[in-house]
Design an enzyme around this catalytic site. Structure first.
Site, PDB file in Angstrom:
ATOM      1  CG  ASP A  73     -12.161   2.692   5.062  1.00  0.00           C
ATOM      2  OD1 ASP A  73     -12.972   2.925   4.143  1.00  0.00           O
ATOM      3  OD2 ASP A  73     -10.976   2.388   4.865  1.00  0.00           O
ATOM      4  CE  LYS A 110      -1.237  -1.516   7.829  1.00  0.00           C
ATOM      5  NZ  LYS A 110      -2.657  -1.249   8.183  1.00  0.00           N
ATOM      6  N   GLY A 125       0.817  -1.203   0.000  1.00  0.00           N
ATOM      7  CA  GLY A 125       0.000   0.000   0.000  1.00  0.00           C
ATOM      8  C   GLY A 125       0.849   1.251   0.000  1.00  0.00           C
ATOM      9  CG  ASN A 151     -10.615  -1.946   5.347  1.00  0.00           C
ATOM     10  OD1 ASN A 151      -9.574  -2.232   4.763  1.00  0.00           O
ATOM     11  ND2 ASN A 151     -10.999  -0.694   5.538  1.00  0.00           N
ATOM     12  CE  LYS A 191     -11.383   0.105   2.052  1.00  0.00           C
ATOM     13  NZ  LYS A 191     -10.753   1.139   1.207  1.00  0.00           N
TER      14      LYS A 191
END
Length: 381
Positions: A175, A81, A61, A180, A177
């Site tokens: 957020d 991450k 990302g 996610n 969606k």
């Protein structure tokens, strides 16, 4: 899909994936871990990058990437991450990173991704989280198309419980969606990516930042009004719409067209759905947050809707109901981007200069240590 987050004044538009890798020049990565207080694992050793073996690339990302790693002593698998500080360019973006770190620390639930460790070097931030092997719900929807109502109801129930839990912790998600929502090895959901969330304090249960993904974003956010956690119930309705029809309500619309729906145009709901499903979507996709399902009594109103009349939410929360997706016999990493999985290089990407924001105070975290300290308190008190 367009992810946006900005406040009054100049807009700050972020990429659809909050952790997209940037091309960086190589440099020596033998950096000393910066931490405001000692960081130790269960054996009393300070947690650092050297304690993990990098096995696979899992995602990428705008801030960095996600890798599958293995702890060299315990042999446990984790998702690591990696966020590049230099890519966190504004105070708003820095706040998103800190918010995600804080949300992961204060949450503990079957349907929320778990954080185990966090540490930082001079150029990067590291979050060591549980590895969720089933991939994103987005991948499954893309692979299999729209769901039957029976399958959707199972995942809708688990997502509802997860959102309810977040709201009870005074967290507005903002957020929700398919990208996610992760599926574990058995097919149960895990909510992830909390950078756009807001942790509310008592007496301050409102928000005003324009945050979210345009295809799912609530009307009150689009038009710039003050809003509450009820915005999550619109987004929840948009997600259910996506799961049942194969696309979100605002799919491939321009910003002008989305604004028209936010201010006056009704969303068309297919008539091939059951009466209960149509009614649920209509009530969740109500432009008026006060009249929206969940607007008065939060999740309780949705639990009580006839669409869920045959759902045992207690068994769902205890994960006693078998998921409709069979995950056990699938080959490893089937549900991840194969171009990333097959990459030969899984080394941590070096960067060529210090990040603009070198210090992320109170970023260090050790879930094992805190759990041990908590158990000692239970014994001694």
């Amino acid at each position: 899909m367009g992810l946006v987050c900005f406040k009054e004044g100049p807009q700050v538009v972020l990429g659809a994936d909050p952790i997209e890798q940037r091309d960086e020049e190589e440099e020596n990565e033998n950096e000393e871990v910066i931490s405001e207080f000692p960081q130790q694992d269960e054996n009393g050793k300070k947690i650092s990058l050297s304690q993990f073996i990098m096995l696979r690339n899992l995602g990428k990302g705008s801030y960095g990437k996600v890798m599958l790693v293995q702890h060299i002593v315990s042999l446990k698998l984790y998702a690591m991450k990696v966020l590049i500080k230099k890519s966190v360019k504004t105070q708003t973006q820095k706040k998103h990173v800190q918010t995600e770190r804080k949300v992961l620390e204060i949450t503990n639930h079957n349907f929320i991704t778990k954080l185990y460790y966090a540490f930082q070097t001079q150029t990067k931030l590291y979050l060591i989280m549980e590895f969720v092997s089933g991939g994103e719900l987005f991948y499954h929807l893309k692979l299999k198309g729209r769901m039957t109502e029976k399958k959707m109801k199972f995942y809708a129930a688990e997502i509802l419980i997860g959102l309810d839990y977040l709201h009870k912790q005074n967290i507005i998600y903002r957020d929700l969606k398919p990208e996610n929502i992760l599926l574990d090895s058995e097919g149960h959901i895990k909510l992830c990516d909390f950078g756009l969330s807001k942790i509310c304090s008592w007496g301050d249960m409102y928000a005003k930042s324009i945050c979210g993904t345009f295809e799912y974003i609530a009307p009150e956010i689009i038009v710039g009004e003050m809003y509450t956690k009820c915005c999550d119930w619109w987004t929840y309705g948009a997600l259910l719409y996506d799961m049942l029809t194969g696309k979100p309500p605002f799919y491939q619309l321009t910003k002008k067209q989305i604004l028209e729906y936010a201010t006056g145009k009704d969303i068309e709901i297919p008539n091939y759905l059951s009466e209960e499903a149509i009614d649920l979507l209509k009530k969740l996709l109500n432009r008026n947050p006060d009249e929206r399902l969940g607007g008065q009594r939060d999740a309780q109103e949705i639990y009580e809707h006839p669409f869920f009349k045959d759902v045992d939410f207690q068994k769902i929360e205890r994960k006693e109901i078998e998921p409709p997706f069979e995950m056990q016999n699938e080959r490893p990493f089937k549900f991840f981007d194969q171009n990333l999985i097959r990459k030969s290089s899984v080394n941590d990407t070096p960067v060529n200069e210090l990040g603009r924001f070198q210090e992320f105070s109170n970023f260090t975290y050790n879930g094992d240590q805190l759990s041990s300290e908590y158990n000692q308190l239970l014994i001694t008190h």
